[in-house]
Design a protein around this motif. Structure first.
Motif, PDB file in Angstrom:
ATOM      1  N   GLY A 214     -10.038 -19.108  19.436  1.00 14.64           N
ATOM      2  CA  GLY A 214     -10.707 -17.822  19.234  1.00 14.64           C
ATOM      3  C   GLY A 214      -9.962 -16.805  18.406  1.00 14.64           C
ATOM      4  N   ASN A 215      -8.651 -16.886  18.328  1.00 14.79           N
ATOM      5  CA  ASN A 215      -7.944 -15.846  17.583  1.00 14.79           C
ATOM      6  C   ASN A 215      -6.733 -16.396  16.828  1.00 14.79           C
ATOM      7  N   PRO A 216      -6.354 -15.703  15.754  1.00 13.89           N
ATOM      8  CA  PRO A 216      -5.125 -16.092  15.057  1.00 13.89           C
ATOM      9  C   PRO A 216      -3.923 -15.888  15.972  1.00 13.89           C
ATOM     10  N   VAL A 217      -2.788 -16.416  15.549  1.00 14.63           N
ATOM     11  CA  VAL A 217      -1.565 -16.264  16.344  1.00 14.63           C
ATOM     12  C   VAL A 217      -1.161 -14.780  16.402  1.00 14.63           C
ATOM     13  N   PRO A 218      -0.465 -14.369  17.481  1.00 11.35           N
ATOM     14  CA  PRO A 218      -0.124 -12.941  17.631  1.00 11.35           C
ATOM     15  C   PRO A 218       1.034 -12.490  16.752  1.00 11.35           C
ATOM     16  N   PHE A 219       1.783 -13.429  16.183  1.00 13.06           N
ATOM     17  CA  PHE A 219       2.847 -13.129  15.208  1.00 13.06           C
ATOM     18  C   PHE A 219       3.004 -14.401  14.377  1.00 13.06           C
ATOM     19  N   PRO A 220       3.484 -14.268  13.142  1.00 16.17           N
ATOM     20  CA  PRO A 220       3.546 -15.467  12.298  1.00 16.17           C
ATOM     21  C   PRO A 220       4.399 -16.563  12.950  1.00 16.17           C
ATOM     22  N   VAL A 221       3.900 -17.795  12.875  1.00 21.06           N
ATOM     23  CA  VAL A 221       4.622 -18.930  13.471  1.00 21.06           C
ATOM     24  C   VAL A 221       6.023 -19.036  12.848  1.00 21.06           C
ATOM     25  N   ILE A 222       7.007 -19.187  13.730  1.00 20.89           N
ATOM     26  CA  ILE A 222       8.366 -19.480  13.270  1.00 20.89           C
ATOM     27  C   ILE A 222       8.561 -20.972  13.543  1.00 20.89           C
ATOM     28  N   LEU A 223       8.680 -21.769  12.495  1.00 17.97           N
ATOM     29  CA  LEU A 223       8.842 -23.214  12.692  1.00 17.97           C
ATOM     30  C   LEU A 223       9.757 -23.685  11.583  1.00 17.97           C
ATOM     31  N   THR A 224      10.966 -24.126  11.984  1.00 14.08           N
ATOM     32  CA  THR A 224      11.982 -24.329  10.969  1.00 14.08           C
ATOM     33  C   THR A 224      13.089 -25.262  11.439  1.00 14.08           C
ATOM     34  N   THR A 225      13.642 -26.006  10.487  1.00 10.61           N
ATOM     35  CA  THR A 225      14.863 -26.752  10.804  1.00 10.61           C
ATOM     36  C   THR A 225      16.087 -25.933  10.399  1.00 10.61           C
ATOM     37  N   ASN A 226      15.863 -24.709   9.961  1.00 10.32           N
ATOM     38  CA  ASN A 226      16.958 -23.749   9.780  1.00 10.32           C
ATOM     39  C   ASN A 226      16.834 -22.691  10.873  1.00 10.32           C
ATOM     40  N   GLY A 227      17.004 -23.147  12.094  1.00 12.96           N
ATOM     41  CA  GLY A 227      16.791 -22.273  13.245  1.00 12.96           C
ATOM     42  C   GLY A 227      17.812 -21.159  13.356  1.00 12.96           C
ATOM     43  N   HIS A 233      10.205 -17.551   8.534  1.00  7.98           N
ATOM     44  CA  HIS A 233       8.778 -17.819   8.324  1.00  7.98           C
ATOM     45  C   HIS A 233       8.528 -18.766   7.148  1.00  7.98           C
ATOM     46  N   TYR A 234       9.612 -19.310   6.591  1.00  5.79           N
ATOM     47  CA  TYR A 234       9.449 -20.257   5.479  1.00  5.79           C
ATOM     48  C   TYR A 234       9.165 -21.646   6.055  1.00  5.79           C
ATOM     49  N   HIS A 235       8.102 -22.263   5.611  1.00  7.26           N
ATOM     50  CA  HIS A 235       7.706 -23.549   6.191  1.00  7.26           C
ATOM     51  C   HIS A 235       7.694 -24.662   5.150  1.00  7.26           C
ATOM     52  N   GLY A 236       8.542 -24.531   4.125  1.00  8.97           N
ATOM     53  CA  GLY A 236       8.426 -25.457   3.005  1.00  8.97           C
ATOM     54  C   GLY A 236       9.328 -26.677   3.065  1.00  8.97           C
ATOM     55  N   LYS A 237      10.155 -26.804   4.117  1.00  9.34           N
ATOM     56  CA  LYS A 237      11.120 -27.913   4.111  1.00  9.34           C
ATOM     57  C   LYS A 237      10.549 -29.193   4.717  1.00  9.34           C
ATOM     58  N   GLU A 238      11.082 -30.293   4.193  1.00  7.23           N
ATOM     59  CA  GLU A 238      10.718 -31.588   4.771  1.00  7.23           C
ATOM     60  C   GLU A 238      11.649 -31.837   5.956  1.00  7.23           C
ATOM     61  N   LEU A 239      11.124 -32.339   7.055  1.00  6.45           N
ATOM     62  CA  LEU A 239      11.956 -32.579   8.237  1.00  6.45           C
ATOM     63  C   LEU A 239      12.894 -33.752   7.981  1.00  6.45           C
ATOM     64  N   ALA A 240      14.174 -33.535   8.266  1.00  5.38           N
ATOM     65  CA  ALA A 240      15.166 -34.593   8.061  1.00  5.38           C
ATOM     66  C   ALA A 240      15.721 -35.036   9.408  1.00  5.38           C
ATOM     67  N   LYS A 241      15.886 -36.331   9.574  1.00  5.99           N
ATOM     68  CA  LYS A 241      16.400 -36.884  10.828  1.00  5.99           C
ATOM     69  C   LYS A 241      17.730 -36.224  11.166  1.00  5.99           C
ATOM     70  N   GLY A 242      17.912 -35.917  12.428  1.00  8.04           N
ATOM     71  CA  GLY A 242      19.194 -35.359  12.857  1.00  8.04           C
ATOM     72  C   GLY A 242      19.188 -33.841  12.940  1.00  8.04           C
ATOM     73  N   LYS A 243      18.177 -33.185  12.358  1.00  6.31           N
ATOM     74  CA  LYS A 243      18.117 -31.710  12.439  1.00  6.31           C
ATOM     75  C   LYS A 243      17.367 -31.294  13.713  1.00  6.31           C
ATOM     76  N   ILE A 244      17.633 -30.058  14.127  1.00  5.88           N
ATOM     77  CA  ILE A 244      16.867 -29.480  15.239  1.00  5.88           C
ATOM     78  C   ILE A 244      15.739 -28.633  14.643  1.00  5.88           C
ATOM     79  N   MET A 245      14.535 -28.782  15.176  1.00  2.37           N
ATOM     80  CA  MET A 245      13.424 -27.936  14.736  1.00  2.37           C
ATOM     81  C   MET A 245      13.108 -26.920  15.832  1.00  2.37           C
ATOM     82  N   ILE A 246      13.210 -25.649  15.468  1.00  2.00           N
ATOM     83  CA  ILE A 246      12.784 -24.592  16.401  1.00  2.00           C
ATOM     84  C   ILE A 246      11.333 -24.244  16.104  1.00  2.00           C
ATOM     85  N   THR A 247      10.524 -24.204  17.165  1.00  2.00           N
ATOM     86  CA  THR A 247       9.172 -23.664  17.034  1.00  2.00           C
ATOM     87  C   THR A 247       9.076 -22.469  17.965  1.00  2.00           C
ATOM     88  N   ASP A 248       8.860 -21.291  17.384  1.00  2.00           N
ATOM     89  CA  ASP A 248       8.694 -20.065  18.168  1.00  2.00           C
ATOM     90  C   ASP A 248       7.300 -19.567  17.836  1.00  2.00           C
TER      91      ASP A 248
END
Ligand code: GLY
Ligand code: MN
Length: 465
Positions: A214-227, A233-248
């Protein structure tokens, strides 16, 4: 909307607490994105939603404190609106849903305000955060736009914060529903977090889950392997094995209540030993914080306790050293934990932040610190039953900060810089839940989202083809 009696009760409570005058509460308008008729998704002002309810452009609320008159002002759709946007609920019907006793057209706003000002009555309003609203208030109150924000009413701000801070059962149910949507978003993100996929594919997918409810997210998604970049808010990276991905990321319910949840997962589904070490410290910090939250305790104390758990954990790993209580009181842990433990949550992800962080999170007793790290704590004051808040400890390795502190020989008695260098490319780990303060403690809201190392690894395995 909630039952009309909910909005009447809230306004009556507000009137009871105010001294005199008129309360002016303008709703939000559409905001153009790149040309006038192409607008950002409409988001109603949260205090307007709280005290009046209608999720619609072009509305203003006025409350006469002395006469306890509650007025909703707006215009019905004209033929053009109906042709392009369809016919919407009449203002009369919106007034009934809001439980107000008077409705008027927009043109009456200026007349009512001018009449009151002519009699020397005080007009209270909340600080506007959109320039369009600044200009409307400038015109209505015959002031200068440069003075509109500073002339907002501290009395009204304090009373709104007082009411909105304590969540009612129907509000708690809404926040809980927002966490349930976040459950879907975060488990989907975990299942997708495999090498070769781009961050934007996951962030776009989970944002869509929120929208589909029903609604957009309340703040821009933070999803990054540069946690280590706290609000990346940059979402342009390819996920590489061994990195940690933070999703906020959180969701916003149909009624506009927010959730704000963070999870940190290993790309590919298996934590490396050094990642497990750091993850366990952050998880322990979250669990001990949740155990300690209760009415009457200042959240600043829970934040400092969290900093101590983090610093002790880092000492065990050889990253910190010396007297940990001293290190925390001097702020040395902030190299790794530079943000606050949490903030209120409700109609906004950072609830009521537009009213001023210090009004929301601090008071005469607990004053905001200016120490690096602690200064970023948004909520420091004593907790009360039915406060809704986030608990979000984290540990980060921020190369720019490490280099600065190291070059200035800062806290060399508490930080083992040689060891820290070995974690330079680690990124960061943050784990965040939303809680409601109860009689003797707190309750974590919503469906539990995988959080332990084994829960996360199992969930991620389920996403492997
Ligand atoms: N979730 C982002 C923040 O709390 O600042
Ligand atoms: Mn948060």
């Amino acid at each position: 909307m909630f039952d009309p009696s909910v909005y009447s009760r809230r306004r009556n409570e507000l009137v009871k607490n105010m001294s005199a005058g008129l309360i002016l509460m303008p709703g939000n308008e559409d905001t153009p994105m790149n040309y006038l008729s192409n607008t950002y998704p409409f988001r109603q002002d949260s205090s307007f939603l709280y005290f009046f309810g209608p999720d619609r452009q072009g509305l203003t609320g006025i409350i006469d404190v002395d006469q306890n008159r509650h007025i909703l002002l707006g215009d019905d759709d004209d033929l053009n609106d109906i042709i392009w946007m369809g016919s919407r609920t009449s203002i009369r019907s919106l007034g009934e849903k809001s439980g107000v006793n008077e409705i008027h057209s927009r043109s009456e706003i200026e007349k009512i305000l001018k009449q009151a000002m002519g009699k020397g009555r005080k007009i209270h309003y909340l600080p506007p955060y959109r320039s369009e609203k600044v200009l409307r208030i400038e015109k209505w109150l015959e002031t200068h736009h440069s003075r509109v924000v500073e002339q907002a009413s501290p009395e009204l701000i304090r009373n709104v914060v007082k009411l909105r801070s304590v969540k009612s059962p129907e509000e708690i149910a809404e926040i809980e529903q927002a966490v349930d949507i976040a459950y879907e978003m975060h488990t989907a993100a975990m299942k997708m977090a495999h090498p070769g996929i781009f961050e934007r594919e996951i962030s776009g997918h989970i944002e869509g889950i929120s929208l589909s409810h029903g609604n957009p997210v309340p703040f821009p998604v933070i999803l990054t392997t540069n946690g280590e970049i706290l609000h990346n808010h940059y979402h342009g990276k390819e996920l590489a094995k061994g990195k940690i991905m933070i999703t906020d990321a959180g969701s916003e319910t149909y009624m506009h209540y927010a959730s704000d949840i963070s999870r940190s997962v290993p790309v590919g589904g298996k934590f490396r030993p050094e990642q497990k070490d750091i993850y366990k410290i952050v998880l322990k910090t979250l669990q001990e914080s949740v155990k300690s939250i209760k009415p009457g305790i200042p959240y600043r104390d829970i934040h400092l306790q969290a900093a101590t758990v983090i610093a002790n954990g880092l000492k065990e790993l050889g990253l910190m050293k010396g007297d940990i209580d001293q290190a925390v009181s001097e702020g040395a842990h902030a190299l790794f934990f530079p943000h606050g433990l949490g903030h209120m949550i409700g109609l906004d992800a950072h609830d009521m932040e537009d009213l001023g962080e210090n009004y929301v999170g601090y008071d005469d007793e607990i004053i905001r610190s200016d120490q690096f790290g602690l200064a970023f704590l948004r909520l420091g004051r004593r907790l009360h039953k039915n406060f809704a808040l986030t608990v979000e400890p984290g540990i980060y390795f921020i190369p720019a900060l490490i280099d600065k502190w190291n070059s200035e020989n800062l806290f060399t008695n508490f930080i083992n810089y040689n060891k820290v260098e070995m974690y330079r490319d680690f990124g960061g780990i943050r784990i965040e839940d939303d809680v409601i303060v109860t009689d003797g403690g707190c309750r974590v809201l919503g469906t539990p989202i995988p959080q332990t190392i084994s829960e996360i690894e199992e969930t991620m395995q389920a996403g492997k083809l």
